[in-house]
Design an enzyme around this catalytic site. Structure first.
Site, PDB file in Angstrom:
ATOM      1  N   ASP A  33       0.852  -1.193   0.000  1.00 56.04           N
ATOM      2  CA  ASP A  33       0.000   0.000   0.000  1.00 56.04           C
ATOM      3  C   ASP A  33       0.893   1.250   0.000  1.00 56.04           C
ATOM      4  O   ASP A  33       1.910   1.311   0.680  1.00 56.04           O
ATOM      5  CB  ASP A  33      -0.908  -0.008   1.237  1.00 56.04           C
ATOM      6  N   ILE A  34       0.450   2.261  -0.747  1.00 53.14           N
ATOM      7  CA  ILE A  34       1.252   3.483  -0.886  1.00 53.14           C
ATOM      8  C   ILE A  34       1.230   4.319   0.402  1.00 53.14           C
ATOM      9  O   ILE A  34       2.167   5.090   0.651  1.00 53.14           O
ATOM     10  CB  ILE A  34       0.763   4.295  -2.118  1.00 53.14           C
ATOM     11  N   ASN A  90     -12.797  -3.640   2.661  1.00 56.01           N
ATOM     12  CA  ASN A  90     -13.819  -2.597   2.743  1.00 56.01           C
ATOM     13  C   ASN A  90     -14.732  -2.717   1.531  1.00 56.01           C
ATOM     14  O   ASN A  90     -14.246  -2.910   0.406  1.00 56.01           O
ATOM     15  CB  ASN A  90     -13.164  -1.214   2.758  1.00 56.01           C
ATOM     16  N   GLN A  97     -14.972   2.045   1.340  1.00 55.01           N
ATOM     17  CA  GLN A  97     -14.108   1.607   0.245  1.00 55.01           C
ATOM     18  C   GLN A  97     -13.758   2.803  -0.627  1.00 55.01           C
ATOM     19  O   GLN A  97     -14.651   3.463  -1.168  1.00 55.01           O
ATOM     20  CB  GLN A  97     -14.821   0.533  -0.591  1.00 55.01           C
ATOM     21  N   HIS A 103     -10.105  -5.428  -3.190  1.00 55.15           N
ATOM     22  CA  HIS A 103      -8.768  -5.635  -2.621  1.00 55.15           C
ATOM     23  C   HIS A 103      -8.890  -6.042  -1.163  1.00 55.15           C
ATOM     24  O   HIS A 103      -9.789  -5.597  -0.463  1.00 55.15           O
ATOM     25  CB  HIS A 103      -7.901  -4.381  -2.739  1.00 55.15           C
ATOM     26  N   HIS A 105      -6.766  -5.918   2.353  1.00 58.89           N
ATOM     27  CA  HIS A 105      -5.615  -5.391   3.076  1.00 58.89           C
ATOM     28  C   HIS A 105      -5.041  -6.486   3.976  1.00 58.89           C
ATOM     29  O   HIS A 105      -5.781  -7.257   4.579  1.00 58.89           O
ATOM     30  CB  HIS A 105      -6.034  -4.237   3.995  1.00 58.89           C
TER      31      HIS A 105
HETATM   32  P1  5GP Z   1      -9.769   1.186   0.624  1.00 58.01           P
HETATM   33  O1  5GP Z   1     -10.019   2.385   1.493  1.00 58.01           O
HETATM   34  O2  5GP Z   1     -10.432   1.319  -0.724  1.00 58.01           O
HETATM   35  O3  5GP Z   1     -10.072  -0.120   1.302  1.00 58.01           O
HETATM   36  O4  5GP Z   1      -8.201   1.136   0.416  1.00 58.01           O
HETATM   37  C1  5GP Z   1      -7.561   1.638  -0.713  1.00 58.01           C
HETATM   38  C2  5GP Z   1      -6.081   1.593  -0.414  1.00 58.01           C
HETATM   39  O5  5GP Z   1      -5.383   1.790  -1.625  1.00 58.01           O
HETATM   40  C3  5GP Z   1      -5.612   2.690   0.543  1.00 58.01           C
HETATM   41  O6  5GP Z   1      -5.007   2.091   1.687  1.00 58.01           O
HETATM   42  C4  5GP Z   1      -4.620   3.499  -0.287  1.00 58.01           C
HETATM   43  O7  5GP Z   1      -3.497   3.955   0.462  1.00 58.01           O
HETATM   44  C5  5GP Z   1      -4.226   2.524  -1.370  1.00 58.01           C
HETATM   45  N1  5GP Z   1      -3.836   3.151  -2.632  1.00 58.01           N
HETATM   46  C6  5GP Z   1      -4.538   4.094  -3.312  1.00 58.01           C
HETATM   47  N2  5GP Z   1      -3.894   4.446  -4.444  1.00 58.01           N
HETATM   48  C7  5GP Z   1      -2.772   3.674  -4.496  1.00 58.01           C
HETATM   49  C8  5GP Z   1      -1.700   3.576  -5.443  1.00 58.01           C
HETATM   50  O8  5GP Z   1      -1.639   4.255  -6.469  1.00 58.01           O
HETATM   51  N3  5GP Z   1      -0.723   2.692  -5.163  1.00 58.01           N
HETATM   52  C9  5GP Z   1      -0.738   1.913  -4.038  1.00 58.01           C
HETATM   53  N4  5GP Z   1       0.287   1.080  -3.862  1.00 58.01           N
HETATM   54  N5  5GP Z   1      -1.731   1.982  -3.122  1.00 58.01           N
HETATM   55  C10 5GP Z   1      -2.731   2.855  -3.352  1.00 58.01           C
END
Ligand code: 5GP
Ligand code: ZN
Length: 116
Positions: A33-34, A90, A97, A103, A105
């Site tokens: 994750d970034i 999520n 989400q 995805h 985590h």
């Molecule tokens: P969500 O909130 O949708 O469950 O999590 C999305 C996750 O994707 C977040 O933890 C966010 O930091 C990660 N993320 C978003 N854009 C990028 C990206 O361009 N590269 C990477 N490696 N992670 C990303």
């Protein structure tokens, strides 16, 4: 749709956006994750575009979802996570989400963590 040209994770799958990959096979990709919440924060994604867990069914996605979960302990151990980890999917607006590509985590590593 197996690839959404506007989806950030589809762009990562296609190599159009760089990522720190830790695992890849014909149907799954795993990368860091970034914005990590923990010392190790991985995202396990299907390579095909599936927007959310709502877009899966037992008939079509049982094996894929099982593989995503079954990979988590193996990848955690490979990252040095030996003292436990969390997994999180999520889903949708109330599920917070942010990226509309399924995805999971995987959070681990020594505490304290930034979040979670
Ligand atoms: P969500 O909130 O949708 O469950 O999590 C999305 C996750 O994707 C977040 O933890 C966010 O930091 C990660 N993320 C978003 N854009 C990028 C990206 O361009 N590269 C990477 N490696 N992670 C990303
Ligand atoms: Zn996508």
């Amino acid at each position: 749709m197996s690839h959404d040209p506007h989806c950030i994770f589809c762009k990562i799958v296609a190599g159009q956006i760089p990522s720190r990959k830790v695992f890849e096979d014909e149907e799954l990709l795993v990368f860091h994750d970034i914005h990590p919440w923990a010392p190790v924060h991985l995202l396990i994604i299907p390579k095909r575009h599936i927007a959310t867990l709502y877009d899966t069914s037992p008939e079509q996605h049982q094996a894929l979802l099982g593989r995503m979960l079954a990979l988590a302990p193996q990848l955690a151990l490979e990252q040095g996570v030996t003292n436990g980890f969390r997994t999180l999917i999520n889903t949708g607006a109330d599920g917070m989400q942010e990226v509309q590509h399924l995805h999971m985590h995987v959070f681990g590593g020594p505490r304290p963590w930034a979040r979670g």
